[in-house]
Design a protein around this motif. Structure first.
Motif, PDB file in Angstrom:
ATOM      1  N   SER A  36      57.200  34.034  21.583  1.00 30.89           N
ATOM      2  CA  SER A  36      57.663  32.650  21.715  1.00 30.89           C
ATOM      3  C   SER A  36      58.210  32.135  20.396  1.00 30.89           C
ATOM      4  CB  SER A  36      56.517  31.759  22.189  1.00 30.89           C
ATOM      5  OG  SER A  36      56.025  32.182  23.446  1.00 30.89           O
ATOM      6  N   LEU A  37      57.580  32.511  19.292  1.00 30.14           N
ATOM      7  CA  LEU A  37      58.084  32.100  17.980  1.00 30.14           C
ATOM      8  C   LEU A  37      59.428  32.744  17.684  1.00 30.14           C
ATOM      9  CD1 LEU A  37      57.686  30.727  15.207  1.00 30.14           C
ATOM     10  CD2 LEU A  37      56.510  32.799  14.469  1.00 30.14           C
ATOM     11  N   LEU A  38      59.590  33.997  18.079  1.00 30.58           N
ATOM     12  CA  LEU A  38      60.821  34.722  17.755  1.00 30.58           C
ATOM     13  C   LEU A  38      61.978  34.381  18.696  1.00 30.58           C
ATOM     14  CD1 LEU A  38      59.302  38.265  17.031  1.00 30.58           C
ATOM     15  CD2 LEU A  38      60.095  36.568  15.365  1.00 30.58           C
ATOM     16  N   PHE A  39      61.695  34.240  19.988  1.00 35.92           N
ATOM     17  CA  PHE A  39      62.763  34.149  20.987  1.00 35.92           C
ATOM     18  C   PHE A  39      62.725  32.885  21.833  1.00 35.92           C
ATOM     19  CE2 PHE A  39      61.738  38.732  20.472  1.00 35.92           C
ATOM     20  CZ  PHE A  39      62.905  39.106  19.827  1.00 35.92           C
ATOM     21  N   GLY A  40      61.880  31.931  21.496  1.00 33.15           N
ATOM     22  CA  GLY A  40      61.816  30.715  22.287  1.00 33.15           C
ATOM     23  C   GLY A  40      60.889  30.873  23.488  1.00 33.15           C
ATOM     24  N   ASP A  41      60.961  29.931  24.393  1.00 34.37           N
ATOM     25  CA  ASP A  41      60.017  29.864  25.509  1.00 34.37           C
ATOM     26  C   ASP A  41      60.396  30.856  26.606  1.00 34.37           C
ATOM     27  OD1 ASP A  41      57.976  29.151  27.154  1.00 34.37           O
ATOM     28  OD2 ASP A  41      58.719  27.138  27.601  1.00 34.37           O
ATOM     29  N   ILE A  42      60.141  32.138  26.364  1.00 34.49           N
ATOM     30  CA  ILE A  42      60.464  33.159  27.358  1.00 34.49           C
ATOM     31  C   ILE A  42      59.477  33.157  28.522  1.00 34.49           C
ATOM     32  CG2 ILE A  42      61.600  34.642  25.652  1.00 34.49           C
ATOM     33  CD1 ILE A  42      59.038  36.332  25.642  1.00 34.49           C
ATOM     34  N   PHE A  43      58.266  32.635  28.303  1.00 34.65           N
ATOM     35  CA  PHE A  43      57.294  32.636  29.394  1.00 34.65           C
ATOM     36  C   PHE A  43      57.737  31.735  30.538  1.00 34.65           C
ATOM     37  CE2 PHE A  43      53.428  31.004  31.492  1.00 34.65           C
ATOM     38  CZ  PHE A  43      52.927  32.213  31.970  1.00 34.65           C
ATOM     39  N   ARG A  44      58.514  30.730  30.252  1.00 37.17           N
ATOM     40  CA  ARG A  44      58.997  29.844  31.314  1.00 37.17           C
ATOM     41  C   ARG A  44      59.732  30.638  32.384  1.00 37.17           C
ATOM     42  NH1 ARG A  44      60.444  24.630  32.565  1.00 37.17           N
ATOM     43  NH2 ARG A  44      62.433  24.392  33.629  1.00 37.17           N
ATOM     44  N   ALA A  45      60.565  31.595  31.973  1.00 36.36           N
ATOM     45  CA  ALA A  45      61.312  32.395  32.937  1.00 36.36           C
ATOM     46  C   ALA A  45      60.431  33.457  33.585  1.00 36.36           C
ATOM     47  CB  ALA A  45      62.510  33.049  32.263  1.00 36.36           C
ATOM     48  N   LEU A  46      59.447  33.986  32.827  1.00 31.10           N
ATOM     49  CA  LEU A  46      58.603  35.061  33.340  1.00 31.10           C
ATOM     50  C   LEU A  46      57.396  34.549  34.126  1.00 31.10           C
ATOM     51  CD1 LEU A  46      58.525  37.335  30.173  1.00 31.10           C
ATOM     52  CD2 LEU A  46      59.709  37.844  32.322  1.00 31.10           C
ATOM     53  N   ASN A  47      57.091  33.271  34.015  1.00 35.59           N
ATOM     54  CA  ASN A  47      55.907  32.679  34.639  1.00 35.59           C
ATOM     55  C   ASN A  47      55.818  33.066  36.122  1.00 35.59           C
ATOM     56  OD1 ASN A  47      53.969  30.963  35.781  1.00 35.59           O
ATOM     57  ND2 ASN A  47      54.461  29.311  34.380  1.00 35.59           N
ATOM     58  N   PRO A  48      54.842  33.889  36.526  1.00 30.30           N
ATOM     59  CA  PRO A  48      54.828  34.403  37.910  1.00 30.30           C
ATOM     60  C   PRO A  48      54.543  33.338  38.950  1.00 30.30           C
ATOM     61  CG  PRO A  48      52.878  35.128  36.702  1.00 30.30           C
ATOM     62  CD  PRO A  48      53.776  34.480  35.706  1.00 30.30           C
ATOM     63  N   TRP A  49      53.598  32.432  38.701  1.00 26.55           N
ATOM     64  CA  TRP A  49      53.299  31.411  39.711  1.00 26.55           C
ATOM     65  C   TRP A  49      54.424  30.396  39.816  1.00 26.55           C
ATOM     66  CZ3 TRP A  49      49.735  33.389  36.304  1.00 26.55           C
ATOM     67  CH2 TRP A  49      49.660  32.804  35.038  1.00 26.55           C
ATOM     68  N   ARG A  50      55.103  30.105  38.737  1.00 25.83           N
ATOM     69  CA  ARG A  50      56.282  29.236  38.819  1.00 25.83           C
ATOM     70  C   ARG A  50      57.382  29.925  39.612  1.00 25.83           C
ATOM     71  NH1 ARG A  50      60.955  28.778  35.534  1.00 25.83           N
ATOM     72  NH2 ARG A  50      61.949  26.712  35.695  1.00 25.83           N
ATOM     73  N   ALA A  51      57.556  31.239  39.405  1.00 26.85           N
ATOM     74  CA  ALA A  51      58.578  31.979  40.142  1.00 26.85           C
ATOM     75  C   ALA A  51      58.284  31.983  41.639  1.00 26.85           C
ATOM     76  CB  ALA A  51      58.655  33.410  39.616  1.00 26.85           C
ATOM     77  N   VAL A  52      57.016  32.172  42.008  1.00 25.20           N
ATOM     78  CA  VAL A  52      56.658  32.156  43.431  1.00 25.20           C
ATOM     79  C   VAL A  52      56.905  30.776  44.028  1.00 25.20           C
ATOM     80  CG1 VAL A  52      54.729  32.336  45.047  1.00 25.20           C
ATOM     81  CG2 VAL A  52      54.985  34.038  43.238  1.00 25.20           C
ATOM     82  N   ALA A  53      56.513  29.724  43.314  1.00 21.29           N
ATOM     83  CA  ALA A  53      56.720  28.361  43.813  1.00 21.29           C
ATOM     84  C   ALA A  53      58.202  28.056  43.977  1.00 21.29           C
ATOM     85  CB  ALA A  53      56.068  27.361  42.865  1.00 21.29           C
ATOM     86  N   ARG A  54      59.019  28.478  43.017  1.00 18.57           N
ATOM     87  CA  ARG A  54      60.465  28.259  43.130  1.00 18.57           C
ATOM     88  C   ARG A  54      61.056  29.024  44.297  1.00 18.57           C
ATOM     89  NH1 ARG A  54      63.654  26.763  38.696  1.00 18.57           N
ATOM     90  NH2 ARG A  54      64.927  28.648  38.941  1.00 18.57           N
ATOM     91  N   ALA A  55      60.564  30.230  44.529  1.00 12.86           N
ATOM     92  CA  ALA A  55      61.061  31.014  45.656  1.00 12.86           C
ATOM     93  C   ALA A  55      60.703  30.351  46.982  1.00 12.86           C
ATOM     94  CB  ALA A  55      60.486  32.434  45.599  1.00 12.86           C
ATOM     95  N   VAL A  56      59.477  29.863  47.090  1.00  9.58           N
ATOM     96  CA  VAL A  56      59.060  29.177  48.314  1.00  9.58           C
ATOM     97  C   VAL A  56      59.896  27.920  48.527  1.00  9.58           C
ATOM     98  CG1 VAL A  56      57.162  27.919  49.402  1.00  9.58           C
ATOM     99  CG2 VAL A  56      56.722  30.107  48.273  1.00  9.58           C
ATOM    100  N   ALA A  57      60.121  27.156  47.476  1.00 14.41           N
ATOM    101  CA  ALA A  57      60.928  25.939  47.593  1.00 14.41           C
ATOM    102  C   ALA A  57      62.363  26.275  47.988  1.00 14.41           C
ATOM    103  CB  ALA A  57      60.906  25.174  46.271  1.00 14.41           C
ATOM    104  N   TRP A  58      62.889  27.380  47.441  1.00  8.14           N
ATOM    105  CA  TRP A  58      64.257  27.777  47.769  1.00  8.14           C
ATOM    106  C   TRP A  58      64.375  28.168  49.243  1.00  8.14           C
ATOM    107  CZ3 TRP A  58      66.686  32.281  49.458  1.00  8.14           C
ATOM    108  CH2 TRP A  58      68.076  32.322  49.300  1.00  8.14           C
TER     109      TRP A  58
END
Length: 474
Positions: free
Chosen positions: A131-153
């Motif tokens: 995160s210090l080197l490349f910014g907030d990469i966990f936001r894109a990799l966050n698995p539960w956020r990804a599942v929630a976005r997929a369900v919403a889509w």
């Protein structure tokens, strides 16, 4: 200039009174190392001198805000295709599922199962570095956020009315849920007797993912992620220090620390940062002679109250961890109360939130100082655990026989990284505090006077960090 010199004398005196560096060991894998090229006490005084010089330089050469006036968006570097974000989310889901499956179906020997190393080394320690080197990469990799976005889509394209509108996230809750998540996670890691059991970790991961999905369904994906997802908030705080910033799929460059100046401190933000620093401090403290002498007495006290040996030890460690967290909170509160003497009509709670972002680089400094060797050494075990994630003798990628190279970084090199991280982190905290003081107070002189207390706080945190690094049991 006389008040500045007085502040320097006070800070150095504080260091002399509080920093007693033992001579019998270092932290995290540096057991018994005694042949540093220069004495450790010289590192301690050098660190204090760097902080004092930085304070004087800021007072003289930094008369107006710079970081606070810079755009947080930065300069565009590159843009990834729109499909990159859902693909990253898919990668996160696959990794999450692999770790959970390994924890449930694999051997329950923690060193032979992928789950403990993946969670405690790669996830908990590795992601802050990334995160210090490349910014907030966990936001894109966050698995539960990804599942929630997929369900919403899917729901939005199902032809019906879609999902109901979420409720407003309660303002009073702020970051308190995130603070609770980090506190509970570190309790499981540092206190709970079964905290390294693969199946226990897998079940806790599933429970946490389910909790996040429920929260996002009630309050919306983004509001819940920004406020209540403890790990997402934790990693995003470290990412705010990075010179790289993600805006959607666009990577942008900005001056380091600019993102931290835009931190909106909510109820619970200070508590979250104090928990971050305090629990990491307790991890180091619990490995030292002082705690080794104190813990048995506490355990016997709770046994006398009727608890079993195991439960009494867990309660003793819980008491110790909370005590260190409260110590860190008290040190920060002391600095805030001192700043109130300058005036400005801001109460302590508001002032604490206004300067909360100054704790972010300190929290990261403690993570780097205490866990760098863990990442360097134990992180290599992923080479063989990836080939044999269940510990059943598999060799999926031909690396099951790989070993850990303990010569990749020497003990002295790790010590330099640890001390350097502490010094740079606290200098960054001073810079952020000076910036905010210039914005808060009308006159530069008042801003500098207000930071005498913050200098003392930074020296105190540095003293604590160096003592924890040096006071490990041999």
């Amino acid at each position: 200039m006389r008040p500045v010199l007085l502040a320097c004398a006070v800070a150095l005196g504080l260091l002399a009174c509080t920093l007693v560096v033992p001579q019998d060991g270092l932290a995290h894998g540096l057991v018994g190392k005694q042949d540093l090229p220069i004495p450790r006490w010289l590192f301690a005084w050098g660190a204090a001198v760097v902080l004092v010089v930085s304070f004087v330089a800021l007072a003289i050469l930094w008369p107006k805000p710079r970081l606070e006036r810079e755009s947080p968006d930065g300069v565009p570097l590159l843009r990834l295709p729109a499909v990159a974000e859902p693909l990253a989310g898919l990668v996160g889901v696959v990794l999450f599922a692999t770790v959970v499956y390994a924890g449930l179906a694999g051997t329950q020997t923690e060193t032979a199962n992928l789950a403990p190393t993946a969670i405690y080394v790669l996830f908990w320690v590795g992601v802050p570095f990334l995160s210090l080197l490349f910014g907030d990469i966990f936001r894109a990799l966050n698995p539960w956020r990804a599942v929630a976005r997929a369900v919403a889509w899917v729901a939005g394209r199902g032809g019906g009315e879609g999902l109901p509108d979420p409720m407003p996230y309660p303002a009073r809750a702020g970051h308190w849920p995130a603070a609770a998540v980090i506190l509970v996670f570190t309790w499981v890691e540092l206190v709970h007797g079964g905290g390294s059991d693969p199946s226990t970790l897998a079940l806790l991961a599933l429970g946490y993912a389910a909790l996040q999905l429920v929260g996002m369904s009630l309050y919306g994906i983004e509001p819940w992620t920004r406020h209540a997802d403890g790990f997402a908030v934790y990693f995003s705080l470290f990412a705010s220090l990075s010179p790289l910033h993600w805006k959607g799929t666009q990577l942008r460059r900005r001056r380091p620390l600019v993102g931290a100046t835009r931190l909106v401190a909510l109820p619970g933000t200070v508590a979250l940062l104090v928990v971050m620093i305090g629990t990491t401090s307790f991890d180091g403290f619990s490995e030292g002679d002082t705690w080794s002498d104190l813990a048995p007495d506490l355990q016997r006290f709770f046994v006398d109250l009727g608890l079993g040996q195991g439960a009494a030890l867990e309660v003793a460690f819980t008491f110790g961890m909370l005590a260190v967290v409260l110590l860190v909170a008290g040190l920060y509160r002391l600095g805030i109360q001192g700043m109130r003497s300058i005036g400005g009509g801001v109460d302590a709670a508001q002032l604490g939130r206004r300067f909360a972002h100054t704790l972010v680089p300190i929290a990261l400094a403690y993570v780097v100082a205490h866990y760098f060797s863990l990442l360097v050494y134990n992180g290599q075990s992923v080479g063989y655990l990836a080939s044999d994630p269940l510990g059943d003798g598999s060799n999926l990628f031909g690396t099951a026989t790989a070993t850990i190279d303990y010569d990749v970084v020497g003990p002295n090199g790790i010590w330099y990284v640890q001390v350097g991280a502490l010094v740079l982190g606290h200098v960054a905290g001073l810079v952020l505090a000076h910036e905010r003081a210039l914005v808060l107070y009308r006159r530069a002189r008042d801003a500098t006077r207000s930071q005498y207390w913050m200098l003392a706080v930074m020296v105190g945190f540095t003293s604590l960090g160096l003592w924890l690094l040096s006071a490990q049991a041999p």
